[in-house]
Design an enzyme around this catalytic site. Structure first.
Site, mmCIF file in Angstrom:
data_model
loop_
_atom_site.group_PDB
_atom_site.id
_atom_site.type_symbol
_atom_site.label_atom_id
_atom_site.label_comp_id
_atom_site.label_asym_id
_atom_site.label_seq_id
_atom_site.Cartn_x
_atom_site.Cartn_y
_atom_site.Cartn_z
ATOM 1 N N GLU A 165 -5.122 -8.923 3.338
ATOM 2 C CA GLU A 165 -5.452 -8.740 4.614
ATOM 3 C C GLU A 165 -6.587 -9.648 4.750
ATOM 4 O O GLU A 165 -7.075 -9.945 5.805
ATOM 5 C CB GLU A 165 -5.951 -7.117 4.646
ATOM 6 C CG GLU A 165 -4.561 -6.367 4.796
ATOM 7 C CD GLU A 165 -3.923 -5.809 3.524
ATOM 8 O OE1 GLU A 165 -4.201 -6.562 2.380
ATOM 9 O OE2 GLU A 165 -3.218 -4.944 3.597
ATOM 10 N N GLU A 208 0.845 -1.271 -0.104
ATOM 11 C CA GLU A 208 -0.270 -0.045 0.103
ATOM 12 C C GLU A 208 0.865 1.424 0.072
ATOM 13 O O GLU A 208 0.434 2.103 -0.864
ATOM 14 C CB GLU A 208 -0.959 0.024 1.124
ATOM 15 C CG GLU A 208 -2.213 -0.854 1.096
ATOM 16 C CD GLU A 208 -3.038 -0.972 2.318
ATOM 17 O OE1 GLU A 208 -2.350 -1.410 3.344
ATOM 18 O OE2 GLU A 208 -4.168 -0.372 2.032
#
Lengths: 346, 401
Positions: free
Chosen positions: A141, A119
């Site tokens: 995730e 990210e």
């Protein structure tokens, strides 16, 4: 020198940030990391001699995501959800500062980059990955009941399009660098020893310090309009597929889909707020804490044979004998045989 | 409470809702305009006396957005006093519009209203219209949303209706619709739709397939298999774990046809009728809408019928003739079973499987068909209703005036 990264500025005015979180085999996002990174971004923005920055890692791999080990205790008896969302929304400002500071940031992804690690690179203006077969990129995730809460649900679809981003994030898929290039997640690949020079060269060649979503008239690649046939069909099928795959038992996949659906209809800063709220919703749900405990922490310690009595050597099964091979026993025998064990049953 | 009377009703023919359909070249507002013109002209109506033109439109988008009820009234040359509003109760919108018109009259707040509906499915196709129900992940996932075809197949699976059952029903619908058309039962209510030179584009329901047999239908592949495999079957079974698997029995031949159409029903007080020289054809006895479980979606007709019967102090034995929109064959089969009525008492002139279901307009059409047939058979009471997306049912009871 900070505890989590080094920054050096070369003769061309390019700052090279090497992430190196101490006492960890793999770089992970810790509180110290966030502070250090903030200082670096501020310095790069302020210092007129610096023309741009390369973000890379001093370790063999680039970076994994959040520090799940330190996260778990905080997931039990969570505090005020609204305050937590506020903190996360506040933390997004750092990435936005980096994206909008006017100086180009390049991610030189030298190895595996997962979760929060990837990210951070999505907030860079350009991404070059080392062409290594042993490296993977992804936003996994969902595998621990969470969503990519560092802006992943907002930036990835704005980079590669809604459908590809949904698939990657709801399945938590890992990609080889070649595949990440093909999907457009990284802009370029380079042999590991040419990574840094290439990254610097991109800055020297006048790489633009603006994210696509900060340009006027930006549109999500492939289009995204809840009033068009393509989007309507895609979401109605995705919603059903998520229901099919989760049996309504796992809250994360649909939270990812909603974060993308709602967040990509609004400007990115609003989208990041929407993401933060879905993320906190998952953090507060016992499912994520339980998944992190069972599938991550306990699994890792079991793999490390934590419960094995001292002095008893690890035993390797060569031949497996199954007594009472009913439905279950026959199945165990079959998978053992398929895994290469000599297997007998009676 | 004031009584609400139906003085007249008209409808367009139902044109095939595809780009090769006869009404495809007609804009939705023009379609409704011609229906409103006809209603005015054949009743020599002083349109300044109309309080409201209420039109059901399901897909409030594109050319059908921005209140086509008011737009068409003005376009038809109605007096500017005739207000207009658009409403949406999905497939029952047309009937809901008549019920709303009746409610305004019964409450004493209006004297004369028009209820009905409009849907040009060829110009505003279903799959281009979104909305939260199917698309918004929180709504669709949390609400166990499945498309109507899956709901229809779920009903068949849960209640044990077979492919043979639904196909036989569909064949009968075609047979009845053909017969009624050939005998001219629909003629008085259909407004031929014309082009701007006055040439007729369509004057009859375009999609009836005369002579359809069970063998013909047996050849058709079920329509919702792939959709089910995407995950919707799983969603349906998560909601109905007693159903082991979804039996896909519906196809184009036993589901309602996609068509273009518009309808209008004139509703008012006895006094305004006398004043304007209108003869009441029916009285609206009562109406009701109710909600049912949204995933199976299409089981609302019987509960809504029970609700309106109870409210009116009636039982189903007081009803001479029934009409239920044939969204899917199984909807009517289930209704007949739950209400314990025979096929001879319901949809006696066929239904949407043969003639089509122009979503927002259908309610006005089936009500009109019911009244026409009550007159033809000289029967006294009728109950009309429709199954509705999102899990609802809307019913209306009428009696001859």
């Amino acid at each position: 020198m900070s505890k989590t990264m080094n920054m050096n500025v070369d003769q061309d005015g390019i700052a090279v940030i090497e992430i190196n979180v101490q006492d960890r085999p793999m770089n992970v996002i810790t509180a110290d990391f966030a502070d250090d990174f903030k200082n670096c971004v501020e310095e790069i923005t302020k210092d007129e001699k610096i023309i741009g920055a390369v973000l890379t890692s001093a370790k063999n791999d680039f970076m994994a995501g959040a520090d799940l080990k330190s996260m778990l205790p905080t997931l039990i008896g969570l505090g005020d959800a609204s305050a937590m969302a506020e903190r996360i929304i506040e933390s997004h400002k750092l990435n936005r500062a980096m994206e909008t500071c006017g100086k180009p940031f390049v991610a030189a992804i030298n190895g595996t980059a997962l979760g929060g690690g990837l990210e951070i690179t999505l907030s860079c203006h350009y991404r070059i990955a080392a062409d290594r077969n042993d490296a993977v990129l992804g936003l996994p995730e969902v595998m621990v009941g969470l969503l990519p809460g560092g802006g992943g649900t907002q930036r990835l679809p704005r980079i590669i399009g809604i459908q590809a981003a949904l698939e990657l994030m709801t399945q938590g898929k890992h990609l080889k660098p070649q595949k990440a290039l093909a999907m457009g997640i990284v802009n370029e690949l380079a042999p590991p020893d040419e990574l840094l020079p290439k990254a610097k060269q991109w800055i020297l060649d006048g790489g633009k310090a603006i994210q696509p979503w900060d340009k006027k008239g930006f549109k999500v690649p492939g289009g995204f309009d809840p009033n068009t046939k393509g989007t309507i069909q895609m979401f109605s099928v995705v919603n059903a597929m998520v229901a099919k795959n989760t049996n309504h038992n796992y809250p994360a996949p649909i939270a990812i889909v909603s974060s993308v659906y709602e967040g990509c209809q609004v400007p990115i800063d609003t989208g990041l707020k929407i993401e933060a709220k879905y993320f906190v919703g998952l953090l507060c749900d016992p499912v994520s804490g339980n998944m992190i405990r069972s599938l991550f922490n306990n699994k890792q310690s079991a793999d490390k044979l934590r419960a094995r009595p001292k002095g008893v050597d690890k035993h390797t099964v060569k031949t497996l004998g199954m007594l009472g091979a009913g439905m279950m026993g026959a199945g165990i025998t079959l998978v053992s045989a398929q895994a290469g064990y000599e297997s007998l049953f009676a | 409470m004031t009584d609400a009377y139906i003085f007249d009703h008209v409808r367009s023919p139902r044109g095939k809702g595809k780009s090769d359909g006869s009404l495809h070249q007609v804009t939705p507002v023009e379609l409704l305009t011609q229906v409103l013109e006809s209603l005015r002209d054949r009743n020599e109506l002083d349109t300044s006396r109309i309080d409201d033109v209420i039109m059901g439109v399901v897909h409030n988008q594109g050319e059908q957005a921005s209140n086509p009820a008011r737009t068409a009234a003005i376009n038809a040359g109605y007096a500017e006093e005739a207000a207009g509003k658009q409403l949406n109760r999905f497939c029952a919108s047309g009937l809901e519009a008549v019920n709303s018109a009746a409610a305004q009259v019964m409450s004493g707040m209006s004297d004369l209203c028009i209820g009905g509906g409009l849907e040009s499915m060829s110009r505003v196709p279903m799959d281009t219209v979104g909305g939260a129900l199917a698309v918004d992940p929180q709504v669709a996932y949390g609400g166990y949303f499945v498309p109507q075809g899956i709901s229809a197949d779920l009903i068949a699976s849960k209640y044990g209706f077979t492919r043979e059952d639904v196909d036989a029903f569909a064949v009968e619908s075609q047979k009845r619709a053909s017969h009624a058309r050939d005998e001219g039962y629909f003629d008085n209510s259909i407004v031929p739709i014309k082009d701007n030179l006055g040439d007729v584009l369509l004057d009859h329901d375009e999609c009836i397939r005369t002579g359809t047999t069970v063998e013909d239908l047996a050849k058709l592949k079920p329509s919702f298999v792939q959709m089910g495999e995407f995950g919707f079957n799983s969603v349906a079974i998560q909601r109905y774990p007693e159903v082991e698997k979804i039996n896909h029995v519906h196809h184009a031949g036993n589901s309602s046809v996609i068509v273009d159409g518009a309808s209008a029903v004139l509703v008012g007080t006895k006094e305004v009728g006398e004043e304007l020289g209108l003869t009441p054809r029916a009285r609206i006895v009562g109406f009701a809408s109710t909600g049912t479980e949204p995933t199976i979606m299409l089981t609302g007709p019987a509960p809504s019928a029970e609700k309106v019967l109870k409210r009116c102090g009636m039982s189903k034995d007081n009803i001479d003739l029934f009409e239920l929109n044939e969204a899917f064959a199984v909807v009517v089969l289930l209704y007949m079973q739950q209400m314990d009525i025979d096929h001879e008492q319901i949809n006696v002139n066929g239904g949407a499987i043969a003639m089509g279901h122009p979503l927002g307009a259908t309610g006005g059409m089936v009500l009109g068909t019911l009244i026409d047939e009550m007159e033809r058979r000289d029967l006294n009471t009728g109950l009309v209703n429709l199954c509705i997306g999102g899990g609802m049912g809307t019913s209306t009871i009428v009696e001859r005036a």
